[in-house]
Scaffold this motif. Structure first.
Motif, PDB file in Angstrom:
ATOM      1  N   MET A 146       0.828  -1.177   0.000  1.00 54.38           N
ATOM      2  CA  MET A 146       0.000   0.000   0.000  1.00 54.38           C
ATOM      3  C   MET A 146       0.877   1.247   0.000  1.00 54.38           C
ATOM      4  O   MET A 146       1.918   1.284   0.620  1.00 54.38           O
ATOM      5  CB  MET A 146      -0.876   0.047   1.249  1.00 54.38           C
ATOM      6  CG  MET A 146      -1.977  -0.959   1.287  1.00 54.38           C
ATOM      7  SD  MET A 146      -3.359  -0.293   0.376  1.00 54.38           S
ATOM      8  CE  MET A 146      -4.359  -1.725   0.337  1.00 54.38           C
ATOM      9  N   THR A 147       0.419   2.247  -0.703  1.00 55.72           N
ATOM     10  CA  THR A 147       1.131   3.514  -0.691  1.00 55.72           C
ATOM     11  C   THR A 147       0.273   4.539   0.029  1.00 55.72           C
ATOM     12  O   THR A 147      -0.943   4.413   0.119  1.00 55.72           O
ATOM     13  CB  THR A 147       1.400   4.000  -2.128  1.00 55.72           C
ATOM     14  OG1 THR A 147       0.161   4.185  -2.795  1.00 55.72           O
ATOM     15  CG2 THR A 147       2.265   3.009  -2.883  1.00 55.72           C
ATOM     16  N   SER A 148       0.937   5.547   0.541  1.00 59.50           N
ATOM     17  CA  SER A 148       0.190   6.626   1.173  1.00 59.50           C
ATOM     18  C   SER A 148       0.510   7.909   0.436  1.00 59.50           C
ATOM     19  O   SER A 148       1.517   8.024  -0.247  1.00 59.50           O
ATOM     20  CB  SER A 148       0.555   6.737   2.654  1.00 59.50           C
ATOM     21  OG  SER A 148       1.936   7.008   2.768  1.00 59.50           O
ATOM     22  N   GLY A 149      -0.342   8.885   0.567  1.00 58.33           N
ATOM     23  CA  GLY A 149      -0.139  10.152  -0.109  1.00 58.33           C
ATOM     24  C   GLY A 149      -0.799  10.154  -1.477  1.00 58.33           C
ATOM     25  O   GLY A 149      -1.459   9.200  -1.870  1.00 58.33           O
ATOM     26  N   PRO A 150      -0.610  11.240  -2.213  1.00 54.87           N
ATOM     27  CA  PRO A 150      -1.264  11.361  -3.521  1.00 54.87           C
ATOM     28  C   PRO A 150      -0.712  10.365  -4.520  1.00 54.87           C
ATOM     29  O   PRO A 150       0.447   9.958  -4.441  1.00 54.87           O
ATOM     30  CB  PRO A 150      -0.950  12.794  -3.937  1.00 54.87           C
ATOM     31  CG  PRO A 150       0.260  13.171  -3.168  1.00 54.87           C
ATOM     32  CD  PRO A 150       0.193  12.409  -1.880  1.00 54.87           C
ATOM     33  N   ILE A 151      -1.530   9.980  -5.461  1.00 57.02           N
ATOM     34  CA  ILE A 151      -1.114   9.089  -6.539  1.00 57.02           C
ATOM     35  C   ILE A 151      -0.452   9.944  -7.606  1.00 57.02           C
ATOM     36  O   ILE A 151      -0.926  11.016  -7.944  1.00 57.02           O
ATOM     37  CB  ILE A 151      -2.329   8.334  -7.114  1.00 57.02           C
ATOM     38  CG1 ILE A 151      -2.956   7.476  -6.025  1.00 57.02           C
ATOM     39  CG2 ILE A 151      -1.930   7.499  -8.315  1.00 57.02           C
ATOM     40  CD1 ILE A 151      -4.267   6.865  -6.420  1.00 57.02           C
ATOM     41  N   ARG A 152       0.651   9.461  -8.141  1.00 62.49           N
ATOM     42  CA  ARG A 152       1.391  10.199  -9.164  1.00 62.49           C
ATOM     43  C   ARG A 152       1.432   9.406 -10.464  1.00 62.49           C
ATOM     44  O   ARG A 152       1.536   8.191 -10.457  1.00 62.49           O
ATOM     45  CB  ARG A 152       2.825  10.469  -8.706  1.00 62.49           C
ATOM     46  CG  ARG A 152       2.926  11.239  -7.424  1.00 62.49           C
ATOM     47  CD  ARG A 152       2.919  12.688  -7.690  1.00 62.49           C
ATOM     48  NE  ARG A 152       2.927  13.427  -6.422  1.00 62.49           N
ATOM     49  CZ  ARG A 152       2.645  14.699  -6.356  1.00 62.49           C
ATOM     50  NH1 ARG A 152       2.343  15.363  -7.440  1.00 62.49           N
ATOM     51  NH2 ARG A 152       2.662  15.321  -5.208  1.00 62.49           N
ATOM     52  N   SER A 153       1.360  10.137 -11.579  1.00 61.87           N
ATOM     53  CA  SER A 153       1.490   9.493 -12.887  1.00 61.87           C
ATOM     54  C   SER A 153       2.961   9.222 -13.166  1.00 61.87           C
ATOM     55  O   SER A 153       3.841   9.633 -12.402  1.00 61.87           O
ATOM     56  CB  SER A 153       0.918  10.404 -13.976  1.00 61.87           C
ATOM     57  OG  SER A 153       1.766  11.519 -14.165  1.00 61.87           O
ATOM     58  N   ARG A 154       3.245   8.552 -14.266  1.00 63.11           N
ATOM     59  CA  ARG A 154       4.643   8.299 -14.633  1.00 63.11           C
ATOM     60  C   ARG A 154       5.404   9.601 -14.857  1.00 63.11           C
ATOM     61  O   ARG A 154       6.594   9.674 -14.639  1.00 63.11           O
ATOM     62  CB  ARG A 154       4.706   7.453 -15.901  1.00 63.11           C
ATOM     63  CG  ARG A 154       4.282   6.037 -15.672  1.00 63.11           C
ATOM     64  CD  ARG A 154       4.492   5.227 -16.914  1.00 63.11           C
ATOM     65  NE  ARG A 154       3.917   3.909 -16.722  1.00 63.11           N
ATOM     66  CZ  ARG A 154       3.585   3.110 -17.694  1.00 63.11           C
ATOM     67  NH1 ARG A 154       3.779   3.480 -18.936  1.00 63.11           N
ATOM     68  NH2 ARG A 154       3.066   1.931 -17.453  1.00 63.11           N
ATOM     69  N   GLY A 204       4.965  12.188 -13.142  1.00 65.99           N
ATOM     70  CA  GLY A 204       5.094  12.875 -11.871  1.00 65.99           C
ATOM     71  C   GLY A 204       3.940  13.793 -11.528  1.00 65.99           C
ATOM     72  O   GLY A 204       3.943  14.445 -10.494  1.00 65.99           O
ATOM     73  N   ARG A 205       2.922  13.847 -12.401  1.00 69.21           N
ATOM     74  CA  ARG A 205       1.763  14.699 -12.126  1.00 69.21           C
ATOM     75  C   ARG A 205       0.842  14.025 -11.121  1.00 69.21           C
ATOM     76  O   ARG A 205       0.738  12.807 -11.085  1.00 69.21           O
ATOM     77  CB  ARG A 205       0.998  14.995 -13.415  1.00 69.21           C
ATOM     78  CG  ARG A 205       1.795  15.849 -14.391  1.00 69.21           C
ATOM     79  CD  ARG A 205       0.942  16.248 -15.576  1.00 69.21           C
ATOM     80  NE  ARG A 205       0.476  15.096 -16.315  1.00 69.21           N
ATOM     81  CZ  ARG A 205       1.008  14.654 -17.450  1.00 69.21           C
ATOM     82  NH1 ARG A 205       2.028  15.274 -17.975  1.00 69.21           N
ATOM     83  NH2 ARG A 205       0.521  13.592 -18.047  1.00 69.21           N
TER      84      ARG A 205
END
Length: 62
Positions: free
Chosen positions: A1-9, A11-12
């Motif tokens: 699991m990741t925390s924080g905002p999801i980033r695109s490849r 970096g957006r």
């Protein structure tokens, strides 16, 4: 699991757009539903148990 905002490849920052449910059905040679076979080997049992843990985690996620 990741925390924080999801980033695109690139970096957006991304936002969740959809949910999906995917169901698999075991079928025989006549394309009729059949019961899913019970795990036989220790390795199959291990994978079966891990899948149950992942399912429970998904169900408890917000």
């Amino acid at each position: 699991m990741t925390s924080g905002p999801i980033r695109s490849r690139a970096g957006r920052r991304c936002r969740k757009a959809r949910n999906a449910h995917f169901t698999l059905v075991a079928m025989d040679e006549n394309r009729r539903p059949v019961p899913v076979p019970v795990p036989v080997t220790d390795e199959e049992g291990h994978h079966w148990n891990e899948a149950g843990i992942r399912r429970d985690q998904r169900r408890s996620a917000p």
